[in-house]
Design a protein around this motif. Structure first.
Motif, mmCIF file in Angstrom:
data_model
loop_
_atom_site.group_PDB
_atom_site.id
_atom_site.type_symbol
_atom_site.label_atom_id
_atom_site.label_comp_id
_atom_site.label_asym_id
_atom_site.label_seq_id
_atom_site.Cartn_x
_atom_site.Cartn_y
_atom_site.Cartn_z
ATOM 1 N N ASP A 83 0.804 -1.225 0.000
ATOM 2 C CA ASP A 83 0.000 0.000 0.000
ATOM 3 C C ASP A 83 0.836 1.273 0.000
ATOM 4 O O ASP A 83 0.600 2.193 0.789
ATOM 5 C CB ASP A 83 -0.991 0.015 1.178
ATOM 6 C CG ASP A 83 -2.128 -0.969 1.001
ATOM 7 O OD1 ASP A 83 -2.201 -1.620 -0.060
ATOM 8 O OD2 ASP A 83 -2.948 -1.100 1.932
ATOM 9 N N TYR A 84 1.788 1.358 -0.932
ATOM 10 C CA TYR A 84 2.539 2.599 -1.108
ATOM 11 C C TYR A 84 1.569 3.699 -1.531
ATOM 12 O O TYR A 84 0.739 3.499 -2.421
ATOM 13 C CB TYR A 84 3.627 2.401 -2.176
ATOM 14 C CG TYR A 84 4.315 3.678 -2.588
ATOM 15 C CD1 TYR A 84 5.098 4.392 -1.680
ATOM 16 C CD2 TYR A 84 4.188 4.163 -3.880
ATOM 17 C CE1 TYR A 84 5.730 5.565 -2.065
ATOM 18 C CE2 TYR A 84 4.823 5.338 -4.274
ATOM 19 C CZ TYR A 84 5.581 6.033 -3.356
ATOM 20 O OH TYR A 84 6.208 7.194 -3.726
ATOM 21 N N ASP A 85 1.652 4.847 -0.882
ATOM 22 C CA ASP A 85 0.799 5.989 -1.199
ATOM 23 C C ASP A 85 1.695 7.182 -1.535
ATOM 24 O O ASP A 85 2.254 7.820 -0.640
ATOM 25 C CB ASP A 85 -0.117 6.319 -0.023
ATOM 26 C CG ASP A 85 -1.131 7.411 -0.338
ATOM 27 O OD1 ASP A 85 -0.832 8.300 -1.169
ATOM 28 O OD2 ASP A 85 -2.222 7.383 0.269
ATOM 29 N N GLU A 86 1.846 7.436 -2.832
ATOM 30 C CA GLU A 86 2.746 8.494 -3.283
ATOM 31 C C GLU A 86 2.310 9.861 -2.762
ATOM 32 O O GLU A 86 3.130 10.671 -2.343
ATOM 33 C CB GLU A 86 2.819 8.501 -4.814
ATOM 34 C CG GLU A 86 3.881 9.414 -5.362
ATOM 35 C CD GLU A 86 4.072 9.265 -6.864
ATOM 36 O OE1 GLU A 86 5.000 9.916 -7.366
ATOM 37 O OE2 GLU A 86 3.322 8.514 -7.512
ATOM 38 N N SER A 87 0.999 10.128 -2.741
ATOM 39 C CA SER A 87 0.503 11.444 -2.327
ATOM 40 C C SER A 87 0.769 11.719 -0.845
ATOM 41 O O SER A 87 0.987 12.859 -0.447
ATOM 42 C CB SER A 87 -0.991 11.587 -2.629
ATOM 43 O OG SER A 87 -1.749 10.704 -1.820
ATOM 44 N N LYS A 88 0.782 10.666 -0.031
ATOM 45 C CA LYS A 88 1.060 10.824 1.408
ATOM 46 C C LYS A 88 2.507 10.484 1.750
ATOM 47 O O LYS A 88 2.896 10.564 2.909
ATOM 48 C CB LYS A 88 0.114 9.938 2.227
ATOM 49 C CG LYS A 88 -1.329 10.364 2.139
ATOM 50 C CD LYS A 88 -2.214 9.462 2.962
ATOM 51 C CE LYS A 88 -3.663 9.910 2.859
ATOM 52 N NZ LYS A 88 -4.568 8.963 3.507
ATOM 53 N N SER A 90 3.937 7.598 1.947
ATOM 54 C CA SER A 90 3.899 6.586 3.005
ATOM 55 C C SER A 90 3.745 5.186 2.420
ATOM 56 O O SER A 90 3.394 5.022 1.250
ATOM 57 C CB SER A 90 2.744 6.865 3.970
ATOM 58 O OG SER A 90 1.500 6.677 3.318
ATOM 59 N N ILE A 91 4.017 4.203 3.264
ATOM 60 C CA ILE A 91 3.888 2.796 2.890
ATOM 61 C C ILE A 91 3.567 2.011 4.157
ATOM 62 O O ILE A 91 3.782 2.496 5.268
ATOM 63 C CB ILE A 91 5.186 2.285 2.217
ATOM 64 C CG1 ILE A 91 4.931 0.998 1.417
ATOM 65 C CG2 ILE A 91 6.312 2.127 3.243
ATOM 66 C CD1 ILE A 91 6.048 0.669 0.432
#
Length: 178
Positions: A83-88, A90-91
């Motif tokens: 669940d890598y989240d580029e906008s946040k 975070s991972i």
């Protein structure tokens, strides 16, 4: 994403090797002990058919590893980035399990340090889903500096939704304690 969520990582004792289809039997040998799953949200993962689904989810995540001990050649368990989240920026790190022979030996902190040291080159925040009843993992993550930030329902791959706590470690805090 300009980095890999499935690199080979290692220290002097352990290697995290990208999980492959051929790893099923060695990993199931570790996972087939019901004690491994006592506090996990799905307590039936020691059953072959249930573990097959878990393994399929691990393969499809494209971020899963087998944890390998260099000196013995043993597979100790598994973990993954997801669940890598580029906008946040975070991972998540999770779906971690170890065979009971590894418990209480300081292996998990070494594995998490390998993963955190690597991933904090690319993200600012790492989250962890931990089952509400998984006191062992909650304590372990708090020892690493994780802070519980919320509770949420998590839909595991091919399994019912379960209540989990979300823990967080931020890059600036990790490098203060490492």
């Amino acid at each position: 994403m300009n980095f890999s969520i499935q690199p080979e990582l290692e220290n002097d004792k352990y290697q995290l090797i990208p999980l492959s289809q051929g790893d099923f039997e060695a990993l199931y040998e570790v996972a087939s002990d019901s004690k491994v799953w006592e506090q996990h949200p799905n307590k039936d993962r020691y059953k072959r058919e249930v573990f097959k689904n878990f393994f399929k989810g691990a393969m499809e995540s494209k971020g899963a590893f087998k944890i390998f001990e260099k000196s013995s050649g043993d597979v100790l368990g598994s973990t993954r980035f997801y669940d890598y989240d580029e906008s946040k920026n975070s991972i998540f790190i999770g779906y971690t399990f170890y065979g009971t022979k590894c418990w209480g030996k300081g292996i998990n902190p070494q594995i998490k340090k390998l993963m955190l040291d690597y991933i904090f080159q690319y993200v600012d925040t790492v989250h962890f889903h931990i089952g509400k009843e998984n006191l062992r993992s909650q304590t372990a993550l708090e020892r690493l500096g994780g802070k519980k930030i919320k509770e949420e329902e998590v839909a595991y791959f091919g399994e019912p939704t379960r209540t989990n706590f979300v823990y967080e470690i931020r890059k600036e805090n990790h490098f203060k304690v490492s």
